[in-house]
Design a protein around this motif. Structure first.
Motif, mmCIF file in Angstrom:
data_model
loop_
_atom_site.group_PDB
_atom_site.id
_atom_site.type_symbol
_atom_site.label_atom_id
_atom_site.label_comp_id
_atom_site.label_asym_id
_atom_site.label_seq_id
_atom_site.Cartn_x
_atom_site.Cartn_y
_atom_site.Cartn_z
ATOM 1 N N THR A 51 0.840 -1.186 0.000
ATOM 2 C CA THR A 51 0.000 0.000 0.000
ATOM 3 C C THR A 51 0.885 1.248 0.000
ATOM 4 N N THR A 53 1.513 5.390 0.092
ATOM 5 C CA THR A 53 0.935 6.627 0.612
ATOM 6 C C THR A 53 0.581 7.523 -0.564
ATOM 7 N N ASN A 54 -0.146 8.578 -0.278
ATOM 8 C CA ASN A 54 -0.524 9.522 -1.332
ATOM 9 C C ASN A 54 0.712 10.129 -1.981
ATOM 10 N N ALA A 55 1.707 10.465 -1.159
ATOM 11 C CA ALA A 55 2.933 11.057 -1.692
ATOM 12 C C ALA A 55 3.668 10.057 -2.582
ATOM 13 N N GLN A 56 3.745 8.804 -2.138
ATOM 14 C CA GLN A 56 4.408 7.778 -2.931
ATOM 15 C C GLN A 56 3.669 7.507 -4.237
ATOM 16 N N MET A 57 2.353 7.506 -4.170
ATOM 17 C CA MET A 57 1.565 7.300 -5.375
ATOM 18 C C MET A 57 1.745 8.454 -6.352
ATOM 19 N N THR A 58 1.781 9.679 -5.836
ATOM 20 C CA THR A 58 1.990 10.853 -6.695
ATOM 21 C C THR A 58 3.345 10.778 -7.376
ATOM 22 N N GLU A 59 4.366 10.391 -6.615
ATOM 23 C CA GLU A 59 5.708 10.274 -7.175
ATOM 24 C C GLU A 59 5.767 9.167 -8.231
ATOM 25 N N GLU A 61 3.315 8.035 -10.115
ATOM 26 C CA GLU A 61 2.595 8.472 -11.308
ATOM 27 C C GLU A 61 3.420 9.474 -12.109
#
Length: 270
Positions: A51, A53-59, A61
């Motif tokens: 799973t 985090t939002n920051a990791q997902m943004t990076e 993408e």
């Protein structure tokens, strides 16, 4: 906006079969767009079940978007027949690695090519009548090819090769450069500039010497021509007077001429 897009497309290096040259230009192009780290390292998908985090997902993408743009540039640089063989590659790194394997050659071939280039470099000499610009370009061409094939060659090696393989007419120039400058601190551009200045001076002196030689030859030929004319004139006047010169250069009257004058005198008395 359209003109900017056309400009970018026009500056994308096109693969023409020469992998080393294309890969160097393409790497520089991708670095200028800040996509080279994606091509060199690649992107790794999240581990299944992990799973983010939002920051990791943004990076993640953002990295995917960069990878997609890098793939687009690579696709535009490759002709359609070759493109068909790499369309199935997932990432820009996959495309880059595939091109490298296909066209860079095996390690054995690269070693053989490098050995041939080393021989060319060792035997390289400036040709008689060749310009400094032409010889420096030939030297740099071989040096760059050696670097492409893995040779670790520094500028001082190339600089010394140029200095010690010039034609003999540059010997005093080489001595002057070695005595007045620190070779270890001298750049290739500075060396070429210095040699070009000396070459221009030598060409100017050569032109002046040719002009002086032509002028002296012209004057000498004119003098010989006038001397021959005067000699013929004197000879003609001497024959007209009916006399010749003996072996000592003294004037000797023509016997036949004197006899004819005597007969004419006798007739006048009668």
């Amino acid at each position: 906006m359209a003109s900017e897009s056309n400009y970018v497309q026009a500056t994308i290096p096109r693969f023409d079969g020469h992998y080393d040259h294309w890969s160097m230009l393409m790497e520089i192009f991708l670095r200028s767009k800040e996509y080279w780290p994606i091509v060199e390292v690649g992107i790794s998908a999240p581990v299944e079940g992990e799973t983010l985090t939002n920051a990791q997902m943004t990076e993640f993408e953002a990295r995917k978007l960069k990878d997609l743009k890098a793939k687009n540039y690579l696709f535009q640089s490759i002709e359609h027949p070759i493109l068909e063989t790499i369309l199935c590659k997932e990432t820009s790194k996959d495309i880059w690695d595939s091109m490298k394997k296909k066209y860079q050659g095996t390690a054995r071939v690269k070693r053989a090519q490098l050995q041939a280039l080393r021989r060319d470099f060792e035997t390289l000499q400036m040709k008689e009548g060749e310009s400094v610009m032409s010889y420096c370009a030939r030297t740099m061409e071989i040096s760059n090819k050696m670097r492409f094939h893995g040779e670790k060659m520094n500028d001082i090696t190339i600089l010394e090769k140029i200095l010690h393989s010039l034609t003999p007419k540059y010997d005093y120039v080489v001595c002057s450069i070695e005595e007045s400058k620190d070779i270890d601190e001298l750049s290739l551009d500075e060396l070429q500039s210095s040699l070009l200045v000396h070459e221009q001076k030598m060409n100017q002196h050569s032109t002046s010497d040719e002009q002086v030689l032509k002028a002296s030859t012209f004057i000498s030929s004119n003098c010989r021509g006038r001397g021959k004319g005067r000699g013929r004139g004197r000879g003609y006047r001497g024959n007209r007077d009916g006399g010749n010169k003996d072996g000592n250069g003294n004037f000797r009257a023509n016997d036949d001429y004197d006899k004819s004058r005597g007969r004419a005198f006798e007739k006048s008395k009668i």
